[in-house]
Write an enzyme that holds these catalytic residues in place. Sequence first.
Site, PDB file in Angstrom:
ATOM      1  N   ARG A  56       1.881   1.401  -5.876  1.00 62.76           N
ATOM      2  CA  ARG A  56       2.035   0.439  -4.771  1.00 62.76           C
ATOM      3  C   ARG A  56       0.724  -0.250  -4.439  1.00 62.76           C
ATOM      4  NH1 ARG A  56       6.586   1.150  -1.772  1.00 62.76           N
ATOM      5  NH2 ARG A  56       5.570   0.124  -0.041  1.00 62.76           N
ATOM      6  N   LYS A 115       3.327  -2.806  -6.919  1.00 62.10           N
ATOM      7  CA  LYS A 115       4.741  -2.808  -7.279  1.00 62.10           C
ATOM      8  C   LYS A 115       5.588  -3.513  -6.231  1.00 62.10           C
ATOM      9  CE  LYS A 115       8.424  -1.825  -9.569  1.00 62.10           C
ATOM     10  NZ  LYS A 115       8.702  -2.562 -10.823  1.00 62.10           N
ATOM     11  N   CYS A 147       0.876  -1.179   0.000  1.00 64.74           N
ATOM     12  CA  CYS A 147       0.000   0.000   0.000  1.00 64.74           C
ATOM     13  C   CYS A 147       0.906   1.220   0.000  1.00 64.74           C
ATOM     14  CB  CYS A 147      -0.870   0.041   1.261  1.00 64.74           C
ATOM     15  SG  CYS A 147      -1.919  -1.373   1.442  1.00 64.74           S
ATOM     16  N   TRP A 190      -3.784  -1.710  -1.389  1.00 66.72           N
ATOM     17  CA  TRP A 190      -3.825  -3.003  -2.079  1.00 66.72           C
ATOM     18  C   TRP A 190      -4.428  -3.953  -1.052  1.00 66.72           C
ATOM     19  CZ3 TRP A 190      -2.067  -8.051  -1.615  1.00 66.72           C
ATOM     20  CH2 TRP A 190      -2.160  -8.835  -2.773  1.00 66.72           C
ATOM     21  N   GLU A 227      10.640 -15.184 -17.899  1.00 65.44           N
ATOM     22  CA  GLU A 227      10.419 -13.745 -17.684  1.00 65.44           C
ATOM     23  C   GLU A 227       9.470 -13.183 -18.744  1.00 65.44           C
ATOM     24  OE1 GLU A 227      10.659 -11.778 -15.429  1.00 65.44           O
ATOM     25  OE2 GLU A 227      10.587  -9.799 -16.343  1.00 65.44           O
ATOM     26  N   HIS A 256       7.683 -33.640 -23.309  1.00 68.28           N
ATOM     27  CA  HIS A 256       7.294 -34.399 -22.102  1.00 68.28           C
ATOM     28  C   HIS A 256       5.899 -34.020 -21.651  1.00 68.28           C
ATOM     29  CE1 HIS A 256      11.329 -35.985 -21.925  1.00 68.28           C
ATOM     30  NE2 HIS A 256      11.795 -34.744 -22.086  1.00 68.28           N
ATOM     31  N   ASN A 307       0.289   0.239   6.261  1.00 70.08           N
ATOM     32  CA  ASN A 307       0.759  -0.664   5.211  1.00 70.08           C
ATOM     33  C   ASN A 307       1.349  -1.870   5.920  1.00 70.08           C
ATOM     34  OD1 ASN A 307       1.818  -1.950   3.011  1.00 70.08           O
ATOM     35  ND2 ASN A 307       3.618  -0.624   2.859  1.00 70.08           N
ATOM     36  N   GLY A 308       0.827  -3.058   5.632  1.00 70.81           N
ATOM     37  CA  GLY A 308       1.360  -4.262   6.277  1.00 70.81           C
ATOM     38  C   GLY A 308       0.218  -5.194   6.661  1.00 70.81           C
ATOM     39  N   LYS A 335       5.905 -11.291 -17.930  1.00 69.64           N
ATOM     40  CA  LYS A 335       5.599  -9.942 -18.440  1.00 69.64           C
ATOM     41  C   LYS A 335       4.247  -9.938 -19.147  1.00 69.64           C
ATOM     42  CE  LYS A 335       7.778  -7.685 -16.669  1.00 69.64           C
ATOM     43  NZ  LYS A 335       8.403  -8.499 -15.700  1.00 69.64           N
ATOM     44  N   GLU A 342       1.222 -10.542 -16.645  1.00 72.65           N
ATOM     45  CA  GLU A 342       0.890  -9.575 -15.586  1.00 72.65           C
ATOM     46  C   GLU A 342       0.354  -8.259 -16.119  1.00 72.65           C
ATOM     47  OE1 GLU A 342       4.024  -8.090 -13.090  1.00 72.65           O
ATOM     48  OE2 GLU A 342       5.526  -8.450 -14.604  1.00 72.65           O
TER      49      GLU A 342
HETATM   50  C1  AGP Z   1       7.699  -8.239 -11.899  1.00 68.94           C
HETATM   51  O1  AGP Z   1       7.298  -7.720 -13.148  1.00 68.94           O
HETATM   52  C2  AGP Z   1       6.615  -8.289 -10.897  1.00 68.94           C
HETATM   53  N1  AGP Z   1       6.051  -7.006 -10.697  1.00 68.94           N
HETATM   54  C3  AGP Z   1       6.973  -9.014  -9.622  1.00 68.94           C
HETATM   55  O2  AGP Z   1       7.131 -10.365  -9.967  1.00 68.94           O
HETATM   56  C4  AGP Z   1       8.265  -8.563  -8.901  1.00 68.94           C
HETATM   57  O3  AGP Z   1       9.395  -8.899  -9.673  1.00 68.94           O
HETATM   58  C5  AGP Z   1       8.353  -9.334  -7.568  1.00 68.94           C
HETATM   59  O4  AGP Z   1       7.230  -8.976  -6.777  1.00 68.94           O
HETATM   60  C6  AGP Z   1       9.642  -9.063  -6.795  1.00 68.94           C
HETATM   61  O5  AGP Z   1       9.699  -7.697  -6.472  1.00 68.94           O
HETATM   62  P1  AGP Z   1      11.090  -7.126  -5.902  1.00 68.94           P
HETATM   63  O6  AGP Z   1      12.119  -7.295  -6.984  1.00 68.94           O
HETATM   64  O7  AGP Z   1      10.808  -5.701  -5.569  1.00 68.94           O
HETATM   65  O8  AGP Z   1      11.454  -7.940  -4.681  1.00 68.94           O
END
Ligand code: AGP
Length: 622
Positions: free
Chosen positions: A27, A617, A2, A74, A495, A518, A100-101, A499, A502
């Site tokens: 966030r 984020k 958050c 969030w 990766e 397999h 936040n938490g 991308k 998400e």
């Molecule tokens: C990556 O595109 C994502 N937003 C997510 O997987 C991110 O990499 C993951 O949450 C780790 O975040 P960090 O690198 O800030 O620890």
Amino acid sequence: MCGIVAYFGKKEAQPILIEGLRRLEYRGYDSAGVALLKDGAFDLYKISGRIANLEGIVPEPSSPATVGIGHTRWATHGKPTTPNAHPHIDCTGKIAVVHNGIIENYAILKKWLIQEGCTFKSETDTEVVANLIGYFYEKNLSRDGQNTPQRNNRFEWAVQQALNEIHGTYGLAILCLDCPDIMIGVKNGSPLILGVGENEFIIASDTSAIIEHTSQAVYLSDGEMVCIRKDGFTTKTITDKEVQKELKEIEISLDQIELEGFDHYMQKEIAEQPQVLETCLNGRVDVKNGRVVLGGIQDQLRDLTRTKRVILAACGTAWHAGLVGEFLFEQLARIPAEVEYASEFRYRNPVIDEGALFIAISQSGETADTLAAVEQAKERGATVLGVVNVVGSTIARTTDAGVYLRVGPEIGVASTKAFTAQVAVLTMLAIELGRRRHLSADIAQALLKELTEIPKKVEHILTQNEQIKQIAQANIDKDNWLFLGRGLNYPVALEGALKLKEISYIHAEGLPAAEMKHGPIALITDEMPTVFIATQCSQYEKIIGNIEEVRARGGKTIVVATEGDEHIKQYADHLITVPDTVEQLQPLLTVVPLQMLAYHAAVLRGHDVDKPRNLAKSVTVE
Ligand code: AGP
């Protein structure tokens, strides 16, 4: 997870809070709210949805407040509804909190508070915090009936009493109706920074909400609180022990957090990669001697020469970078290495021997699972390093030492420039550890020379933007994609799939290309695009075979190939090329077209690229 922002000063608080929340919206953006303290009352505005919704309900103030707290959420406990939005005010109406938490023991505390006569309006754990503070403030007695405090510290004392009952993580900003000249901030397991301006103070989850007001900041550590008054601030532990904190210069600039003409932060951050990779490498690559200088870990490097095992821990994109690192530590330094999902590692009672090197990879430096893995590795005696982007973040301050990415703030939820920088740092570390063991100078010199060429080669890839956009357009209606790669391009396939998932919400799966036979090859139809990373490398012939297996079954192929490779054209329904480079450095190039493909797919599907649904984020909750 958050975003918190709070203002205490002489200016009108409302616009500062709203602008601060806008900078923190990446966030979390399920709901938002502000509480303004003025003339003995809280003006509380909160609503589900984006900051824009909040702006629509916050009126122009007749007599502006100069103290207030704000929050963009969030959701963790309770749906993203307006009643669950922060700030939360306790049932006495005197305490306002943004948080936040996660409060682990909120349910038992809520039950007790209800027995004590407290009422609740939301499903959140945060409202429990507000009511707990309000309880102690009102009763002026601790739970065992003792400790009636002096009146002028009653607010601070009530906060401390409440925090002593709480188990969990929190970044908090708190106001009390009876104490308009005090604002309290508390940090434990979630980020919280105090910006110190000219007779004004800003508390925020990160510096992006502070930097336009002041470049001076105090980074609170876990278990610390700040009590802000008109004449200054005091810092202490939540157990009331004074602590001295130094003012630090915030290292980011305002233009780094502005869009600067791009449509989205992700677009800007993909485009920034050439120059931020230069910055990441700058002063660290000694081509002449075939060495790497990583100032942040120079002291540890001497001891690490005898490292018997490297454990990398991370989440999401950072984990994919860690998988590249795993391969490179083994190939270049000949050290056994394995990358772990931090969320799994921390609960697995892992075997960590004294000689282990533990590397936490995290862009934000606040990912709760990765932080917990760091703490566990430290407890078990490993040397713990961090590969982190955000300066002064919790992971950066918890590890024994570390290497900053130096790519500037990454605002887009989908990580791009941080990934390439993480791979670059891990590559440099693998080379340097290799040089302290068996890696020859000439191999290291060649690798490092090529590494300095990578930013220009990334720049060249960016020129294919239109072709990549057309490939996205041609496949935008397909709901399932595969990403396949071998060797060091296998992590890149993972990766690329993440991308796409998400931000475009298209289901995608990354696999080692050889794994197709397999099982997954049963999925192939002409409705499932398969992205192959098929650059010229040691497994080139093998990947060509994998492409043929897919095409023989009617599969459509999007191929990332080495520039000038004529042979591969016959296997590609769509072709993207990257400049040639040595195999160990290919991930730094092959990931870029996949970032661009995902970006265009998301834009073409009309999604909010920088704030994709359900995501945030920084995942500061477990
Ligand atoms: C990556 O595109 C994502 N937003 C997510 O997987 C991110 O990499 C993951 O949450 C780790 O975040 P960090 O690198 O800030 O620890």
